[in-house]
Design a protein around this motif. Structure first.
Motif, mmCIF file in Angstrom:
data_model
loop_
_atom_site.group_PDB
_atom_site.id
_atom_site.type_symbol
_atom_site.label_atom_id
_atom_site.label_comp_id
_atom_site.label_asym_id
_atom_site.label_seq_id
_atom_site.Cartn_x
_atom_site.Cartn_y
_atom_site.Cartn_z
ATOM 1 N N GLY A 62 0.806 -1.210 0.000
ATOM 2 C CA GLY A 62 0.000 0.000 0.000
ATOM 3 C C GLY A 62 0.841 1.263 0.000
ATOM 4 O O GLY A 62 2.045 1.258 0.291
ATOM 5 N N ASN A 63 0.188 2.365 -0.319
ATOM 6 C CA ASN A 63 0.882 3.651 -0.393
ATOM 7 C C ASN A 63 1.237 4.213 0.981
ATOM 8 O O ASN A 63 2.073 5.111 1.079
ATOM 9 N N TYR A 64 0.588 3.722 2.006
ATOM 10 C CA TYR A 64 0.815 4.259 3.348
ATOM 11 C C TYR A 64 1.511 3.254 4.255
ATOM 12 O O TYR A 64 1.386 3.310 5.474
ATOM 13 N N PHE A 65 2.248 2.328 3.643
ATOM 14 C CA PHE A 65 2.940 1.323 4.444
ATOM 15 C C PHE A 65 3.956 1.949 5.390
ATOM 16 O O PHE A 65 4.225 1.421 6.474
ATOM 17 N N ASP A 66 4.542 3.080 5.005
ATOM 18 C CA ASP A 66 5.534 3.709 5.871
ATOM 19 C C ASP A 66 4.925 4.083 7.221
ATOM 20 O O ASP A 66 5.588 4.002 8.259
ATOM 21 N N VAL A 67 3.650 4.469 7.215
ATOM 22 C CA VAL A 67 2.969 4.778 8.473
ATOM 23 C C VAL A 67 2.815 3.519 9.320
ATOM 24 O O VAL A 67 3.054 3.521 10.533
ATOM 25 N N ALA A 68 2.418 2.414 8.672
ATOM 26 C CA ALA A 68 2.268 1.146 9.387
ATOM 27 C C ALA A 68 3.606 0.672 9.946
ATOM 28 O O ALA A 68 3.678 0.156 11.073
ATOM 29 N N LEU A 69 4.680 0.858 9.174
ATOM 30 C CA LEU A 69 6.009 0.452 9.637
ATOM 31 C C LEU A 69 6.438 1.274 10.842
ATOM 32 O O LEU A 69 6.991 0.735 11.818
ATOM 33 N N LEU A 70 6.188 2.569 10.791
ATOM 34 C CA LEU A 70 6.513 3.430 11.925
ATOM 35 C C LEU A 70 5.729 3.006 13.162
ATOM 36 O O LEU A 70 6.284 2.928 14.270
ATOM 37 N N CYS A 71 4.448 2.722 12.987
ATOM 38 C CA CYS A 71 3.614 2.281 14.108
ATOM 39 C C CYS A 71 4.092 0.939 14.660
ATOM 40 O O CYS A 71 4.006 0.688 15.866
ATOM 41 N N THR A 72 4.623 0.080 13.782
ATOM 42 C CA THR A 72 5.145 -1.215 14.224
ATOM 43 C C THR A 72 6.346 -1.029 15.143
ATOM 44 O O THR A 72 6.472 -1.707 16.172
ATOM 45 N N PHE A 73 7.256 -0.113 14.787
ATOM 46 C CA PHE A 73 8.419 0.140 15.646
ATOM 47 C C PHE A 73 7.984 0.729 16.990
ATOM 48 O O PHE A 73 8.553 0.408 18.031
ATOM 49 N N ILE A 74 6.970 1.590 16.973
ATOM 50 C CA ILE A 74 6.459 2.147 18.228
ATOM 51 C C ILE A 74 5.811 1.050 19.065
ATOM 52 O O ILE A 74 6.008 0.987 20.289
ATOM 53 N N SER A 75 5.046 0.175 18.428
ATOM 54 C CA SER A 75 4.413 -0.918 19.179
ATOM 55 C C SER A 75 5.460 -1.878 19.734
ATOM 56 O O SER A 75 5.296 -2.425 20.831
ATOM 57 N N ASN A 76 6.560 -2.078 18.989
ATOM 58 C CA ASN A 76 7.653 -2.906 19.522
ATOM 59 C C ASN A 76 8.238 -2.292 20.790
ATOM 60 O O ASN A 76 8.627 -3.004 21.726
ATOM 61 N N PHE A 77 8.317 -0.965 20.819
ATOM 62 C CA PHE A 77 8.821 -0.276 22.007
ATOM 63 C C PHE A 77 7.901 -0.511 23.206
ATOM 64 O O PHE A 77 8.365 -0.829 24.312
ATOM 65 N N THR A 78 6.597 -0.375 22.999
ATOM 66 C CA THR A 78 5.659 -0.579 24.116
ATOM 67 C C THR A 78 5.625 -2.048 24.541
ATOM 68 O O THR A 78 5.477 -2.347 25.735
ATOM 69 N N GLU A 79 5.774 -2.971 23.578
ATOM 70 C CA GLU A 79 5.820 -4.389 23.931
ATOM 71 C C GLU A 79 7.073 -4.703 24.748
ATOM 72 O O GLU A 79 7.037 -5.537 25.661
ATOM 73 N N THR A 80 8.181 -4.054 24.415
ATOM 74 C CA THR A 80 9.405 -4.240 25.195
ATOM 75 C C THR A 80 9.211 -3.746 26.628
ATOM 76 O O THR A 80 9.678 -4.380 27.581
#
Length: 359
Positions: free
Chosen positions: A292-310
């Protein structure tokens, strides 16, 4: 989201279209990878300490069994996330290695990490259910949740949630194949059949139903606990003559334990909301997927969610230490000597340095 990771190139190239400048995204990815890696190492050490403390306390209390299982699942979550942090960052992706990074991380880190996160959720839900029984039926809980029941339940959670991985590893596997785009043979995730046939069905169970079901159980149990404790407080205040007997029916230590586990549950839910929100949103907004055209947003959110999961997998030691005097005493008995020796060695070296300076 996870099933679509296979379309990314080993070099880590992102889609041309997007809402975020590539430089900004790479900087954020790099910073998150470094921070998550450091926090993850501390979290692994903290959970090992938790296991040692609970082992010293013994497993006659079913709560220690559950919290030990939670620490084990947290270690698994953090270890698998460490692989993601190392390999999915701008620096590692520039290395010339014979591995298709994205698909390798998908099979070695992403799916196992999600498994351990789901295990953490179910164990937290079981701990909340156990404390709920302590409040609702305090005189019968020891007969319902025995040591054997607690061990069997936690083992069942680990084994049952392994079923989530069966469709994934039935369809995909790691293998060596020649890639013309790289002009060499590399290790890459390969499919036995069309993965979308399997993932399209299993996704709604593994990434939507299971996490939200654990959230539902945790929230429901804690609501019941809050209602019951408020009712007892009102009853205690209205019948002052029996307040002592009433308080004895639910000891203060038990209440502190309930509050401690409630805080663990709250931290877990709050820190897992970003991941659940990302997975849910992607299922309804295709533009956030890999292609998708907005995958960069999803990728950024994934790194943030990894931080909260840590954070949720690392912070329990602080909660236990602050809210449990028994944990604190055992911790001091187990590790206090080490810290005292380090402090004495530091003071001795500083005194020696001071005396030499004076001379």
């Amino acid at each position: 989201m996870a099933s679509n990771l296979t379309v990314l190139l080993k070099s880590g190239d992102l889609p041309v279209a997007g809402l975020l400048p590539p430089v900004v995204l790479q900087v954020v990815m790099g910073l998150c990878a470094v921070v998550n890696e450091a926090l993850g190492i501390l979290g692994i050490v903290a959970n090992i300490v938790n296991i040692l403390v609970f082992y010293r306390q013994g497993y006659d209390d079913s709560v220690n069994i559950t919290l030990t299982a939670l620490a084990v699942s947290d270690i698994g979550s953090l270890l698998t996330l460490q692989i993601f942090n190392i390999m999915i960052n701008p620096w590692f992706m520039t290395l010339d290695i014979d591995v298709y990074v994205i698909t390798f991380v998908e099979l070695v880190s992403f799916y196992p990490h999600n498994y351990f996160i789901r295990v953490c959720g179910f164990i937290t839900a079981f701990a909340s259910f156990e404390r709920c029984l302590c409040v609702v039926v305090p005189l019968k809980v020891k007969q319902i949740i025995t040591k054997r029941v607690s061990i069997a339940t936690n083992i069942f959670i680990f084994l049952f949630l392994c079923l989530n991985l069966v469709p994934i590893y039935y369809v995909t596997y790691l293998g060596w194949t020649f890639m013309p785009i790289f002009n060499k043979t590399i290790l890459i995730g390969m499919n036995k059949m069309d993965p979308y046939i399997v993932f399209g069905i299993s996704y709604y169970f593994t990434d939507l139903f299971i996490p939200y079901f654990s959230f539902f159980v945790i929230i429901l149990c804690n609501i019941i606990i809050g209602i019951q404790l408020n009712r007892r407080a009102l009853w205690r205040s209205s019948i002052a003559t029996t307040s002592k007997a009433t308080s004895e029916s639910f000891p203060s230590k038990e209440k502190k334990l309930v509050l401690m586990l409630q805080l663990v549950a709250v931290v877990f839910i709050v820190c897992l909301i970003p991941q659940s929100a990302v997975l849910t949103t992607i299922s309804f907004v295709p533009e956030l997927s890999i292609l998708g055209n907005y995958f960069d947003v999803a990728l950024l959110c994934t790194f943030i969610s990894n931080f909260t999961e840590t954070i949720t997998s690392s912070v329990n030691l602080i909660i236990y230490y602050k809210m449990s005097s028994r944990y604190r005493n055992t911790f001091h008995a187990s590790f206090g000597g080490v810290f005292r020796a380090e402090i004495k060695a530091g003071l001795k070296s500083r005194n020696n340095y001071s005396s030499k300076s004076v001379q």
